[in-house]
Write a protein that holds these residues in place. Structure first.
Motif, PDB file in Angstrom:
ATOM      1  N   THR A  46      -8.567  12.616  -8.700  1.00 34.18           N
ATOM      2  CA  THR A  46      -7.612  12.042  -9.648  1.00 34.18           C
ATOM      3  C   THR A  46      -7.623  10.527  -9.537  1.00 34.18           C
ATOM      4  N   LEU A  47      -7.545   9.861 -10.682  1.00 34.17           N
ATOM      5  CA  LEU A  47      -7.435   8.406 -10.755  1.00 34.17           C
ATOM      6  C   LEU A  47      -6.295   8.086 -11.706  1.00 34.17           C
ATOM      7  N   LYS A  48      -5.395   7.187 -11.285  1.00 33.09           N
ATOM      8  CA  LYS A  48      -4.304   6.822 -12.183  1.00 33.09           C
ATOM      9  C   LYS A  48      -3.983   5.335 -12.065  1.00 33.09           C
ATOM     10  N   ALA A  49      -3.480   4.775 -13.168  1.00 32.49           N
ATOM     11  CA  ALA A  49      -3.032   3.389 -13.225  1.00 32.49           C
ATOM     12  C   ALA A  49      -1.705   3.366 -13.971  1.00 32.49           C
ATOM     13  N   ALA A  50      -0.789   2.492 -13.538  1.00 33.34           N
ATOM     14  CA  ALA A  50       0.555   2.544 -14.106  1.00 33.34           C
ATOM     15  C   ALA A  50       1.290   1.222 -13.929  1.00 33.34           C
ATOM     16  N   LEU A  51       2.402   1.113 -14.634  1.00 34.53           N
ATOM     17  CA  LEU A  51       3.380   0.051 -14.434  1.00 34.53           C
ATOM     18  C   LEU A  51       4.650   0.682 -13.886  1.00 34.53           C
ATOM     19  N   MET A  52       5.254   0.008 -12.902  1.00 26.33           N
ATOM     20  CA  MET A  52       6.483   0.499 -12.277  1.00 26.33           C
ATOM     21  C   MET A  52       7.611  -0.465 -12.616  1.00 26.33           C
ATOM     22  N   PHE A  53       8.713   0.072 -13.170  1.00 25.70           N
ATOM     23  CA  PHE A  53       9.899  -0.713 -13.501  1.00 25.70           C
ATOM     24  C   PHE A  53      11.024  -0.264 -12.570  1.00 25.70           C
ATOM     25  N   GLU A  54      11.472  -1.183 -11.705  1.00 23.13           N
ATOM     26  CA  GLU A  54      12.499  -0.832 -10.717  1.00 23.13           C
ATOM     27  C   GLU A  54      13.769  -1.610 -11.050  1.00 23.13           C
ATOM     28  N   PHE A  55      14.884  -0.885 -11.246  1.00 20.22           N
ATOM     29  CA  PHE A  55      16.112  -1.538 -11.657  1.00 20.22           C
ATOM     30  C   PHE A  55      17.295  -1.175 -10.772  1.00 20.22           C
ATOM     31  N   SER A 100       0.865  -1.179   0.000  1.00 20.69           N
ATOM     32  CA  SER A 100       0.000   0.000   0.000  1.00 20.69           C
ATOM     33  C   SER A 100       0.897   1.223   0.000  1.00 20.69           C
ATOM     34  N   PHE A 101       0.427   2.330  -0.566  1.00 18.16           N
ATOM     35  CA  PHE A 101       1.243   3.539  -0.582  1.00 18.16           C
ATOM     36  C   PHE A 101       0.356   4.769  -0.569  1.00 18.16           C
ATOM     37  N   TRP A 102       0.940   5.849  -0.100  1.00 16.68           N
ATOM     38  CA  TRP A 102       0.307   7.165  -0.195  1.00 16.68           C
ATOM     39  C   TRP A 102       1.353   8.118  -0.744  1.00 16.68           C
ATOM     40  N   GLY A 103       0.890   9.200  -1.308  1.00 10.75           N
ATOM     41  CA  GLY A 103       1.837  10.142  -1.882  1.00 10.75           C
ATOM     42  C   GLY A 103       1.183  11.480  -2.153  1.00 10.75           C
ATOM     43  N   ILE A 104       1.976  12.392  -2.652  1.00 12.97           N
ATOM     44  CA  ILE A 104       1.473  13.706  -3.052  1.00 12.97           C
ATOM     45  C   ILE A 104       2.249  14.154  -4.287  1.00 12.97           C
ATOM     46  N   GLU A 105       1.540  14.778  -5.202  1.00  7.50           N
ATOM     47  CA  GLU A 105       2.123  15.214  -6.465  1.00  7.50           C
ATOM     48  C   GLU A 105       1.786  16.680  -6.700  1.00  7.50           C
ATOM     49  N   LEU A 106       2.761  17.434  -7.167  1.00  6.86           N
ATOM     50  CA  LEU A 106       2.588  18.848  -7.509  1.00  6.86           C
ATOM     51  C   LEU A 106       2.861  19.009  -8.999  1.00  6.86           C
ATOM     52  N   HIS A 161      -2.795  11.258  -2.741  1.00  2.86           N
ATOM     53  CA  HIS A 161      -3.431  10.048  -3.247  1.00  2.86           C
ATOM     54  C   HIS A 161      -3.039   8.828  -2.407  1.00  2.86           C
ATOM     55  N   TYR A 162      -3.854   7.791  -2.536  1.00  7.16           N
ATOM     56  CA  TYR A 162      -3.611   6.512  -1.864  1.00  7.16           C
ATOM     57  C   TYR A 162      -3.802   5.409  -2.888  1.00  7.16           C
ATOM     58  N   GLY A 163      -2.964   4.354  -2.800  1.00  8.84           N
ATOM     59  CA  GLY A 163      -3.090   3.294  -3.783  1.00  8.84           C
ATOM     60  C   GLY A 163      -2.497   1.982  -3.340  1.00  8.84           C
ATOM     61  N   ARG A 164      -2.572   1.018  -4.246  1.00 12.47           N
ATOM     62  CA  ARG A 164      -2.013  -0.316  -4.043  1.00 12.47           C
ATOM     63  C   ARG A 164      -1.081  -0.667  -5.197  1.00 12.47           C
ATOM     64  N   GLU A 165      -0.039  -1.426  -4.860  1.00 13.34           N
ATOM     65  CA  GLU A 165       0.945  -1.870  -5.846  1.00 13.34           C
ATOM     66  C   GLU A 165       1.108  -3.371  -5.732  1.00 13.34           C
ATOM     67  N   VAL A 207      -5.928   6.638  -6.194  1.00 17.08           N
ATOM     68  CA  VAL A 207      -7.029   7.580  -6.308  1.00 17.08           C
ATOM     69  C   VAL A 207      -6.906   8.590  -5.176  1.00 17.08           C
ATOM     70  N   GLY A 208      -7.410   9.790  -5.389  1.00 18.36           N
ATOM     71  CA  GLY A 208      -7.346  10.796  -4.341  1.00 18.36           C
ATOM     72  C   GLY A 208      -7.967  12.109  -4.773  1.00 18.36           C
TER      73      GLY A 208
END
Length: 242
Positions: free
Chosen positions: A185-194, A65-71, A104-108, A128-129
């Motif tokens: 706001t609603l967003k969906a994404a793929l995260m690539f961590e290297f 689970s995660f929360w965040g803020i975007e400007l 926003h708050y979401g799940r990964e 979503v948030g």
């Protein structure tokens, strides 16, 4: 002397790789918490679309689970930049900025885990948030005569000649006169961590975002303005895990 010149570089290389191999977090990617900072680029923004902060916590082996803020600075797709006779640049027809603040708050969910010391971790996420939009006036410097200029918010009824525009106002000028719009706001994404180490993270998030407000945002009064915005985006992340 020639042998010494050869041995010293080899010695430094050996020390470097030896210390690298002794790090406890090499090849160990299990973590419970993460804090990430990001720079965003999106289809509704400029060269830099915005800045992101994100904090995540493990739920189970493959879910966080995660929360965040975007400007972000949101633009009208029809914005075009011109140069003035003085060499400054401005956006003709623009009357307002839109600064979006998106908690926003979401799940990964981890789709593919990283192999030891190699590979890329791939995750799917959704969030979503609420959104707080600051509608700030866009100021221009305008020549009303050969000897007089004024700095004021662009008005298509007053500033009809773009050749009289000499530049823009100062950064964040008029922010105190901002109006507020509320939305979601609603967003969906793929995260690539290297990243290589468990204790640090480097990654790229690629996704789609839908954002709506309770009223139309008049960014450019003479063209179509919206209260619903959609964009594709990518965000470069760097952060810490434990």
């Amino acid at each position: 002397m020639s042998k010494l010149k050869l041995i010293l570089p080899l010695l430094f290389i050996f020390i470097y790789f030896d210390s690298f191999s002794q790090r406890e977090d090499v090849g160990n990617y299990e973590y419970d918490k993460e804090i990430l900072f990001g720079i965003n680029k999106n289809t509704n923004g400029g060269l830099i679309g915005g800045f992101v902060f994100k904090s995540g916590t493990r739920i189970d082996d493959s879910q966080f689970s995660f929360w965040g803020i975007e400007l972000s600075n949101v633009k009208n797709p029809k914005e075009a930049r011109y140069n003035t006779v003085l060499g400054n640049s401005y956006i003709f027809g623009k009357s307002n900025y839109l600064y979006a603040i998106r908690p926003h708050y979401g799940r990964e969910i981890i789709l593919f885990k990283k192999a030891p010391n190699q590979g890329v971790q791939v995750s799917a996420l959704a969030a979503v948030g609420p959104t707080i939009g600051l509608i700030a006036p866009y100021y221009i410097e305008y020549a009303v005569s050969r000897v007089q200029t004024v700095t004021e918010q662009y008005d298509p009824e007053v500033h009809q000649s773009r050749f009289n525009i000499l530049g823009t106002g100062a950064l964040f000028q008029g922010i105190g006169q901002s109006e507020i719009a509320f939305g979601a706001t609603l967003k969906a994404a793929l995260m690539f961590e290297f990243g290589v180490f468990r204790s640090s993270a480097t990654g790229l998030e690629v996704g789609y975002m839908l954002e709506g407000y309770n009223k139309e945002i008049p960014l450019i009064p003479t063209t179509e303005n919206n209260q619903l915005f959609q964009s594709a985006y990518f965000t470069f992340y760097y952060g810490f895990r434990k």
